[in-house]
Each structure stands twice: as C-alpha cells, then as structure tokens.
Scaffold this motif. Structure first.
Motif, PDB file in Angstrom:
ATOM      1  N   GLU A   5     -23.701   3.559  -4.345  1.00 45.05           N
ATOM      2  CA  GLU A   5     -23.532   3.100  -2.961  1.00 45.05           C
ATOM      3  C   GLU A   5     -24.864   2.586  -2.448  1.00 45.05           C
ATOM      4  N   HIS A   9     -26.722   4.849   1.978  1.00 48.62           N
ATOM      5  CA  HIS A   9     -27.341   5.876   1.140  1.00 48.62           C
ATOM      6  C   HIS A   9     -28.403   5.363   0.169  1.00 48.62           C
ATOM      7  N   PHE A  40     -13.714   3.576   3.554  1.00 51.66           N
ATOM      8  CA  PHE A  40     -14.676   4.428   4.251  1.00 51.66           C
ATOM      9  C   PHE A  40     -16.108   4.002   3.916  1.00 51.66           C
ATOM     10  N   ASP A  44     -19.077   2.737   6.477  1.00 50.09           N
ATOM     11  CA  ASP A  44     -20.492   3.107   6.506  1.00 50.09           C
ATOM     12  C   ASP A  44     -21.362   1.869   6.723  1.00 50.09           C
ATOM     13  N   ASP A  47     -20.911   0.496  10.272  1.00 52.88           N
ATOM     14  CA  ASP A  47     -21.657   1.299  11.241  1.00 52.88           C
ATOM     15  C   ASP A  47     -23.155   1.018  11.172  1.00 52.88           C
ATOM     16  N   TYR A 137     -12.188   9.816   7.710  1.00 52.60           N
ATOM     17  CA  TYR A 137     -13.510   9.216   7.501  1.00 52.60           C
ATOM     18  C   TYR A 137     -14.614  10.253   7.687  1.00 52.60           C
ATOM     19  N   GLN A 138     -14.497  11.086   8.698  1.00 47.47           N
ATOM     20  CA  GLN A 138     -15.512  12.124   8.916  1.00 47.47           C
ATOM     21  C   GLN A 138     -15.540  13.103   7.744  1.00 47.47           C
ATOM     22  N   ARG A 141     -17.476  11.402   5.006  1.00 45.68           N
ATOM     23  CA  ARG A 141     -18.916  11.471   5.283  1.00 45.68           C
ATOM     24  C   ARG A 141     -19.476  12.861   4.965  1.00 45.68           C
ATOM     25  N   TYR A 144     -20.370  13.676   1.107  1.00 45.50           N
ATOM     26  CA  TYR A 144     -21.488  13.068   0.392  1.00 45.50           C
ATOM     27  C   TYR A 144     -22.513  14.092  -0.098  1.00 45.50           C
TER      28      TYR A 144
END
Length: 151
Positions: A5, A9, A40, A44, A47, A137-138, A141, A144
C-alpha cells in the motif's frame, strides 16, 4: 492490501487478510470482502487527498471495476461524491501519459489535450448504506496495525 500500500502507509510489504470467517462464510462473502478492502484502500487515498484541501465534487470511474454497480455504489458512498461512468473506451494512466507526452512534444495547450470523455451515467452515494460502509471502513483501518505486526 493485495500488493502493498502506498497512501497513506507507504508500506510495500503489507498484505491483506480476511477476518471473521466462519463455516457459514460463502464465496460471495469473500468476494464482497475483497471488493470492499480495495475500496477501503481507495478511501484512504481519497482522505489523504482531502487532507490537503482538495475535495473533488465528482470522480471519473474507469477500468474493469467500473462495470460493477455494487463497487461503484460502494466507492461513491464511501467517498460521499458521485462517480461518473464514461460512455465508452478505456481511460487510464497510459492515456494520461500519452497526453502529457503530446503536450511536451508539441506545446499544445493542456485544456485541448485533456478533453473530458462523454459520460453515460452517474452513480450517487447511497445514504442508506453510509453508516454500515463507514463502520466497515473503520474496522479496516483498525486492522492495519495487527496486519503489520504479523508480516
């Protein structure tokens, strides 16, 4: 994370995982999970872009994934903006690179080289799905750090 990713990240080694599997999990459940995981990851990036002060009011959906109404609705809902679907043809990085090369080689004005495609339709966010997609989605996150730890 199917092949690492980048945003936010910058982790080329991270890999995805499936959690919450049970004997009742179906092939359709796993397929949906993969589609959602990729969406998702796109969220990221969206956002991160939004954090710079850039907030698109619509996005062009291109490539093979744009044939999936589920995926388009998911992404539009996650981003909170409509997705426009071109009438025909493939649009992508290679076309953009070719247009940049044309501008560099010929000096043509960017606004004449980058004409928008004809749009056949638009997929709008589904407010009825917003809360459940946001919760998922949360969870994505939050996963990770755990995935990073076991890599």
């Amino acid at each position: 994370y199917l092949s690492g990713e980048r945003t936010p990240h910058n982790d080329p080694e991270i890999r995805g995982g499936l959690t919450g599997l049970s004997a009742a999990t179906t092939r359709a459940d796993i397929t949906r999970a993969v589609l959602e995981g990729v969406a998702f990851g796109l969220r990221d990036s969206f956002d991160a872009l939004s954090a710079t002060g850039t907030r698109p009011d619509r996005i062009l959906a291109i490539g093979g994934g744009s044939a999936s109404q589920y995926w388009l609705t998911l992404i539009a809902t996650l981003f909170g903006v409509p997705l426009q679907v071109p009438a025909s043809g493939e649009f992508g990085a290679a076309l953009g690179a070719a247009r940049l090369g044309m501008i560099a080689a010929t000096g043509v004005a960017p606004d004449s080289a980058f004409t928008p495609p004809e749009i056949r339709g638009e997929v709008h966010p589904d407010g009825a799905l917003s809360a459940s997609f946001e919760d998922a989605y949360q969870g994505f996150r939050a996963a990770y750090p755990g995935l990073k730890e076991i890599q």
